[in-house]
Design a protein around this motif. Sequence first.
Motif, PDB file in Angstrom:
ATOM      1  N   PHE A 100      55.089   7.795  97.120  1.00 25.04           N
ATOM      2  CA  PHE A 100      56.177   6.826  97.320  1.00 25.04           C
ATOM      3  C   PHE A 100      57.540   7.488  97.114  1.00 25.04           C
ATOM      4  O   PHE A 100      58.500   7.195  97.829  1.00 25.04           O
ATOM      5  CB  PHE A 100      56.014   5.604  96.388  1.00 25.04           C
ATOM      6  N   HIS A 104      59.919   8.305 100.576  1.00 23.22           N
ATOM      7  CA  HIS A 104      60.866   7.185 100.594  1.00 23.22           C
ATOM      8  C   HIS A 104      60.125   5.879 100.906  1.00 23.22           C
ATOM      9  O   HIS A 104      60.532   5.099 101.769  1.00 23.22           O
ATOM     10  CB  HIS A 104      61.978   7.450 101.624  1.00 23.22           C
ATOM     11  N   TYR A 148      57.429  -0.925 106.195  1.00 27.95           N
ATOM     12  CA  TYR A 148      56.083  -0.397 105.892  1.00 27.95           C
ATOM     13  C   TYR A 148      55.807   1.039 106.339  1.00 27.95           C
ATOM     14  O   TYR A 148      54.860   1.660 105.862  1.00 27.95           O
ATOM     15  CB  TYR A 148      54.968  -1.301 106.448  1.00 27.95           C
ATOM     16  N   GLN A 149      56.576   1.566 107.283  1.00 29.08           N
ATOM     17  CA  GLN A 149      56.210   2.884 107.834  1.00 29.08           C
ATOM     18  C   GLN A 149      56.147   3.959 106.740  1.00 29.08           C
ATOM     19  O   GLN A 149      55.212   4.747 106.687  1.00 29.08           O
ATOM     20  CB  GLN A 149      57.225   3.293 108.893  1.00 29.08           C
ATOM     21  N   ASN A 150      57.151   3.963 105.871  1.00 28.04           N
ATOM     22  CA  ASN A 150      57.156   4.975 104.821  1.00 28.04           C
ATOM     23  C   ASN A 150      56.166   4.678 103.699  1.00 28.04           C
ATOM     24  O   ASN A 150      55.786   5.573 102.949  1.00 28.04           O
ATOM     25  CB  ASN A 150      58.577   5.151 104.258  1.00 28.04           C
ATOM     26  N   VAL A 152      53.137   3.572 104.485  1.00 29.30           N
ATOM     27  CA  VAL A 152      51.955   4.194 105.095  1.00 29.30           C
ATOM     28  C   VAL A 152      51.995   5.707 104.860  1.00 29.30           C
ATOM     29  O   VAL A 152      51.003   6.316 104.430  1.00 29.30           O
ATOM     30  CB  VAL A 152      51.893   3.876 106.606  1.00 29.30           C
ATOM     31  N   ARG A 153      53.171   6.298 105.102  1.00 31.07           N
ATOM     32  CA  ARG A 153      53.312   7.743 104.894  1.00 31.07           C
ATOM     33  C   ARG A 153      53.053   8.128 103.437  1.00 31.07           C
ATOM     34  O   ARG A 153      52.489   9.187 103.148  1.00 31.07           O
ATOM     35  CB  ARG A 153      54.723   8.196 105.269  1.00 31.07           C
ATOM     36  N   GLN A 156      49.385   8.106 102.854  1.00 33.71           N
ATOM     37  CA  GLN A 156      48.808   9.276 103.553  1.00 33.71           C
ATOM     38  C   GLN A 156      49.096  10.556 102.753  1.00 33.71           C
ATOM     39  O   GLN A 156      48.227  11.417 102.621  1.00 33.71           O
ATOM     40  CB  GLN A 156      49.402   9.396 104.963  1.00 33.71           C
TER      41      GLN A 156
END
Lengths: 163, 794
Positions: A100, A104, A148-150, A152-153, A156
């Motif tokens: 996290f 970001h 949400y994109q970051n 998810v990153r 991952q």
Amino acid sequence: MSATASAPVTAISMTVNGKEHSAEVEPRTLLVHFLRDALGLTGTHIGCDTSSCGACVVHLDGDPVKSCTVLAVQADGASITTIEGLAGEDGSLHPVQEGFWEKHGLQCGYCTPGMIMTGAALLERNPHPTEEQIRHELEGNLCRCTGYQNIVRAIQFAAEQSS
Amino acid sequence: MVAAPEAPERMVGKALKRREDPRLITGGAQFLDDVKLPGMTHAAFVRSPHAHARIASIDASAASSMPGVLGVFAGDDFMDLNPLPAAWQAGGVTNHPVTPRVLAVGEVHQVGDPVAVVVAEDAYQARDAAQAVIVTWDPLPAVVDAKKATEAGAPQLHEEAPNNIVLEWSCGKEADRVDAALAAADVRISHHLINQRLIPTPMEPRGSIARFDPATGDYTLWATSQAPHVHRLLLAAFVFGIPEQKIRVIAPDMGGGFGAKIFVYYDMAATMALSKKLGGRPVKFWEDRSENYMTTTHGRDHITDLEIGAGKDGSITALKVKTWANLGAYFSTIAAGIPTTLYGRMVAGCYKIPNIRVDVVAAYTNTAMVDAYRGAGRPEAAYVIERVCDLVAQATGVDPAEVRRRNFIQPEDFPYDTGVGMLPYDSGNYELTLDKALEQVGYTGLRQEQKRRRGAGERKLLGIGLSSYVEVCGVAPSKWIGLPGEGWGAGLWESANVKVHLTGKVVVTTGSLPHGQGHETSFAQLVSDRLGIPYDDIEIEHSDTQAAPFGFGSYGSRSLSVGGTAIYKSVDKVVTKAMKLAAHMLEAAEDDITFENGVFSVKGSSESSKTIQEVALAAHVGYDLPEGMEPFLDETTYYDPPNCTFPFGTHVCVVEVDTETGGIDMLRYLAVDDVGNVVNPLIVDGQIHGGIAQGLAQAMFEGAVYDDDGQLLTGTLSDYAIPKASQLPWYELDRTVTPTSVNPMGVKGAGEAGTIASTPAVANAVNDAVGHLISGEIAMPFTPERVWRAINAH
């Protein structure tokens, strides 16, 4: 919540972040209020009143639960981990916490403890989730800042650390 | 003499991880709900279940004697306080502001209006007792639609506002001229648009904790506040009638705001007054989500009629816009400025439209107050003008990209006056973002595929939605936005103080404050580069009226361009003073001193130099200063921007619409934004992501719904559709950089751009996919049912 003269109370004890706690609580006391108000663990947040947002997710005997939807008395005898107990004793961050920060995955940070606890539980069950699985697993956690994109990153990233 | 240091790494432009994050990812942050004060009590409000009713009686006898209850109070107990302030009334027209009192007296005008308050030892007890307060109501008829509210026979909310009209406002050309241009146009389009009501929904609701000190008469208010100094000012001067310095406002860590935490709310004044009534015991109010949805402000809610005139070549020759803006039950703090200055004056978008006029009627209805929500007026404007472009494309057969290209303001036209009373747009290169977006998305190929599917009669149709937006941010020059012009009842400058302490460590205090944007990181990056002092030695202080001298707060994407520039200028002043002192220390003329990477050197002498830390030490101890110089490197700036900034860009959304189910799949979402120079790309991209998500959610999922009786049907997070991770696409981002000359850093603002751009991009995509199968406009949000019904309407 403090007990009052007229309110019946029940004795409970539970392990929170590795530490034993005993208390007397009103039966209606929510676990989230017990953690925040009685134990002072304010990293677990409250964002709604309908079990929708997931800001309050903690681990109860290893499973992610919304602590606004568990009574403190139901957690009697259980082992609870909150965001405060996720990092190592030496302060080393859990891989999901690192993810996290690195990616970001948070802005205001209010949903973040719940997101991290859900993400950590996901990786316990499924160490290498696909993007679709991550997005599906996060359906009970709402974020208003990141899109949400970051997040998810971030998860991952954490998954890659354990490979 | 010191060794010349290695050139430090430049911080500005670097995707630095945020320094805010460690406390936020470990549970160590302190949000308002985490603040615990000795002896703290808890307030719970008794609220109206009716949208419109007279209060016949309030019986608190049972509640008063319940366990833990310290007091029950009704509206009459707060009549020594004034109603909340109306800080931004629309400029140049008569406004009829009716603001709420701490508690409603006599009559309620929306569901959730507070009529009584219980204070108890704990929150459970306060809620129990609030339930036991018996209120007798005489219900009255309600109206929830802004247009209907202004029609004859509508229920009347406030005597002071006949026909429920808050204000009527216009901008642009004379109506006759626009009508003539419409009559003369090759192509004429009449259209109707609804920009539905949204609920901002920061994940952290709102709240207040107040403590009155009986010994000094001072109040301390901890509040979820995007503008602590403004709240102090408004509460002191307008609500309590006490000197400003008697109130200190502190905003702890904040879980998002999106506009909803800019305003002065009833609970701020209530907790302050209650703490005084209780002899100084702190009083906490923390709204739950249902209360947040009922009584914290909402956004948007426009009904718009359009008259469009166009040439056969796709040029927009005339545009007449009539909008009914719903302001809810009362006038919220800056509500009037949103549908006027920030909406009407942005309707031209990035286009040259010779004949344009906007008429706005703002109305009271029996719904929650409406005020600024992320984008505040500009998303509504972008929705209008970007739909206009696609409607013109549809009517003329000119490609939507080409329509935009034909009407764009060109780079050589800047500064450009759009003729609707906005400040001149400072800079722009709109076509560049359009070209980049079209190329990256593979526009030509997509159009061919769209044609093929339609021709083959396929079930799933392709839609490509463009949105070339421009927005106004970095608000604002005081002499423009202030009372004589746009009606804002104050200035809109920002302050910053920079101190270099004896130890060489820097403390910056700023009137800007974050609620998720990472100011502590970006501001430290900027200061580190300018002073040549390590990033880790720079501390950013904010969110406390005892820190910065004053602050207008964070909204309107103004923190970096206005607040950051105030910091930049304070740093300049520090360097100027340090330069004088360095010259004195180095026994050289000031003109012979250079400053680079934190080191003052005598030109042509590599031996003779002083670090800024050495100079700061000398300045602080003050043993040997030049004649007349005051000790300490400590400089303050009050920066009033000469213009706003105008970020722009093009977003493209590609959808697949299932004509049999009405379901929409989002295949691509691509954004090319120009926010000027970028201090931290990680943070800017994050802002764009989140902005896109919120604007896209308006198109696809969200909408606050009231029934005809004024009951909020979307009153919880299980009814109001905040998007989930599984419902949002992967965002493809790119940018162009056209620095602004408005401020020395060339920065514009990035907090709202995504929200402004994305709603019309999605709306255009869906209409592009199925527009040929429907008549009229599909109303947002595009639920499968709505899309299916539109397709199958005939």
